[in-house]
Enzyme design. Structure first.
Site, PDB file in Angstrom:
ATOM      1  N   ASP A 188       4.477  -9.384  -2.880  1.00  0.00           N
ATOM      2  CA  ASP A 188       5.662  -9.042  -3.673  1.00  0.00           C
ATOM      3  C   ASP A 188       6.204 -10.269  -4.402  1.00  0.00           C
ATOM      4  O   ASP A 188       7.404 -10.574  -4.324  1.00  0.00           O
ATOM      5  CB  ASP A 188       6.758  -8.466  -2.779  1.00  0.00           C
ATOM      6  CG  ASP A 188       6.242  -7.436  -1.788  1.00  0.00           C
ATOM      7  OD1 ASP A 188       5.345  -6.668  -2.177  1.00  0.00           O
ATOM      8  OD2 ASP A 188       6.710  -7.418  -0.645  1.00  0.00           O
ATOM      9  N   GLU A 200       7.817   2.420  -6.431  1.00  0.00           N
ATOM     10  CA  GLU A 200       8.574   1.287  -5.908  1.00  0.00           C
ATOM     11  C   GLU A 200       8.240   0.032  -6.706  1.00  0.00           C
ATOM     12  O   GLU A 200       7.455   0.064  -7.651  1.00  0.00           O
ATOM     13  CB  GLU A 200       8.261   1.080  -4.418  1.00  0.00           C
ATOM     14  CG  GLU A 200       6.808   0.724  -4.136  1.00  0.00           C
ATOM     15  CD  GLU A 200       6.505   0.576  -2.653  1.00  0.00           C
ATOM     16  OE1 GLU A 200       7.310   1.035  -1.820  1.00  0.00           O
ATOM     17  OE2 GLU A 200       5.458   0.001  -2.324  1.00  0.00           O
TER      18      GLU A 200
END
Length: 374
Positions: free
Chosen positions: A71, A247
Site C-alpha cells: 500500500d 478499495e
C-alpha cells in the site's frame, strides 16, 4: 486499503461483513452508483504524450523499490524530496522515508513516527498510511482497529504542525466519522477547484459486498461535511474474485479530467486496478459524473512475473513532468497459507504512459531490475 487482509474460511473481516446490516448514523448519505459507459470522446486539450521518455540524468527505476512494504504512498514535497510511507507486514506502526530521488528511497533510512496503541482503538491492523501536506501542516490518514476487536477497522488521522514530518509531535486527531460505524479504510484526500474531498472504501449496511468507494467534501482535514456519495461498488466479475471489493482509491488530475484509480478483488494474484473518470468541470459529488471502465486497467502479468498489482498512487519523476505509477505486487502467483501473513508485497514504480485520447496507459507491471548501478 489493499493489504493482504483476506482471511479465507475464517470469520475474518470480509466474511463477517457479508450481509451485514448495521444501523445507519446521523449523517446524510446520497447513494449513487457510477454505471459503466462508453469512453469519452477525445479531449481536444493538450495531453502529456509529448513528454520525454526519460529526463537526462534520471537513471532507470529500481524494482522492487522497497521490499516488504505494501500500500505504498509517495509524495514529492516542495522541498524537492520524495516522502514515502506504506503498510509494514507487522501492521503495528507507521514509517517514513525520504530521498532526493525516487531510486534513493530504496536505501533511505526509515523512521518510525507512530506506533499502535497497546490497548483500545488504534491498536491493531495499522494499514495503508498516506502522508499529505494541508494548510501548512502534515497529515497522515490510515486505517486501524481496537486491540479488542481487530476487524472493527476505521479511518484515523494524525497531524504534525512541524515543517519537517520527521520532527515535531504527531497529534492524534481521531477517527473520521462517516455515515455508519462499519468497516472503513483506505482514505485519500485531494483538492479540486477550491474544495477538499475525501475518498475512501466502506461497507454499506444491507449491501451484498465488502466495500464500495465513497466521496465527501471536508470541513477540515479530519471532518466530513455534506452528503457522502457512493461512486462505485463491485459489479464486474473481475471486481468480485474471492471478495467483492473496491478499495485503495487515488486521484490524478490531467488533461481536463479527474482520474480515480482503485483496487478490486481478493489480494492474491487476482488483485487488480480499476478506473473511474470524470470531467474536471463536473460535479464530483454526482455519481453520474463518473464513467467506470468495464475492464481492469492494470493486472498481473506472467511475462514479467508480477502478481496482484494494486493499491497504487501517483507521483512525478525528478524532471517534474513525467508521471510515475506507484504500486505493490508480489513476485509469485501461488501463496502458501493465509495471504494476510505473506509479507512479500513489495513497492514498485514505473512510468505512467498516456494514450492519444489523453487517458492513462498503465501498461503491465514491469519486471524486476538489478540493484547494481542504481
Amino acid at each position: 486499503m489493499s493489504r493482504d487482509h483476506d482471511l479465507p474460511d475464517t470469520p475474518g473481516r470480509r466474511t463477517v461483513l457479508k450481509g451485514a446490516a448495521l444501523a445507519a448514523g446521523a449523517l446524510a448519505v446520497t447513494p449513487g452508483l457510477a454505471q459503466a459507459a462508453p469512453a469519452r470522446a477525445t479531449d481536444p486539450r493538450p495531453h502529456p504524450e509529448k513528454r520525454p521518455e526519460k529526463h537526462p540524468g534520471t537513471p532507470p527505476y529500481v524494482n522492487p523499490l522497497v521490499l516488504r512494504r505494501a500500500d505504498p504512498h509517495i509524495t514529492r514535497h516542495t522541498d524537492g524530496r520524495y516522502y514515502f510511507t506504506a503498510t509494514v507486514p507487522e501492521y503495528d506502526r507507521i514509517v517514513l522515508r525520504r530521498s532526493r530521488t525516487l531510486n534513493g528511497l530504496s536505501t533511505a533510512a526509515e523512521s518510525v513516527i507512530w506506533r499502535a496503541h497497546a490497548t483500545g482503538p488504534m491498536g491493531a491492523h495499522i494499514w495503508a498510511p498516506e502522508l499529505h501536506r494541508i494548510g501548512g501542516k502534515w497529515y497522515i490518514y490510515f486505517a486501524s482497529a481496537p486491540v479488542e476487536d481487530v476487524w472493527a477497522i476505521r479511518i484515523w488521522v494524525l497531524e504534525n504542525a512541524h515543517s519537517d514530518p520527521f520532527k515535531g509531535t504527531w497529534v492524534e486527531r481521531g477517527q473520521i466519522k462517516t455515515a455508519w460505524e462499519t468497516f472503513s479504510l483506505d482514505a485519500t484526500t485531494f483538492q479540486h477547484r477550491g474544495t477538499r474531498y475525501l475518498v475512501w472504501a466502506q461497507h454499506e449496511p444491507g449491501m451484498d459486498n465488502n466495500t464500495a468507494l465513497w466521496i465527501s467534501e471536508m470541513a477540515n482535514p479530519w471532518t466530513l461535511t455534506g452528503p457522502q456519495v457512493r461512486l462505485s461498488t463491485p459489479e464486474y466479475d473481475w471486481e468480485c474474485v474471492g471478495y467483492k471489493v473496491n478499495e485503495g482509491p487515488y486521484v490524478l488530475k490531467r488533461n481536463g479530467r479527474v482520474f480515480l484509480t482503485y483496487s478490486a478483488s481478493a489480494t492474491d494474484w487476482h488483485y487488480c486496478v480499476g478506473l473511474l473518470t470524470a470531467d474536471a468541470r463536473a460535479d464530483l459529488l454526482d455519481a453520474r459524473s463518473w464513467t467506470k471502465s468495464p475492464v481492469p486497467v492494470f493486472t498481473s502479468d506472467d511475462s514479467t512475473g508480477q502478481y496482484g498489482p494494486g493499491h497504487n498512487c501517483f507521483t512525478v519523476a525528478e524532471d517534474g513532468r513525467t508521471d510515475v505509477l506507484v504500486y505493490h505486487a508480489r513476485q509469485y502467483k501461488e501463496i502458501t497459507g493465509d495471504p494476510l501473513h505473506d509479507p512479500n508485497r513489495h513497492t514498485r514504480i514505473q512510468k505512467l504512459g498516456w494514450k492519444p485520447d489523453g487517458t492513462p496507459d498503465f501498461g503491465v507491471p514491469v519486471a524486476d531490475t538489478a540493484k547494481e548501478g542504481a
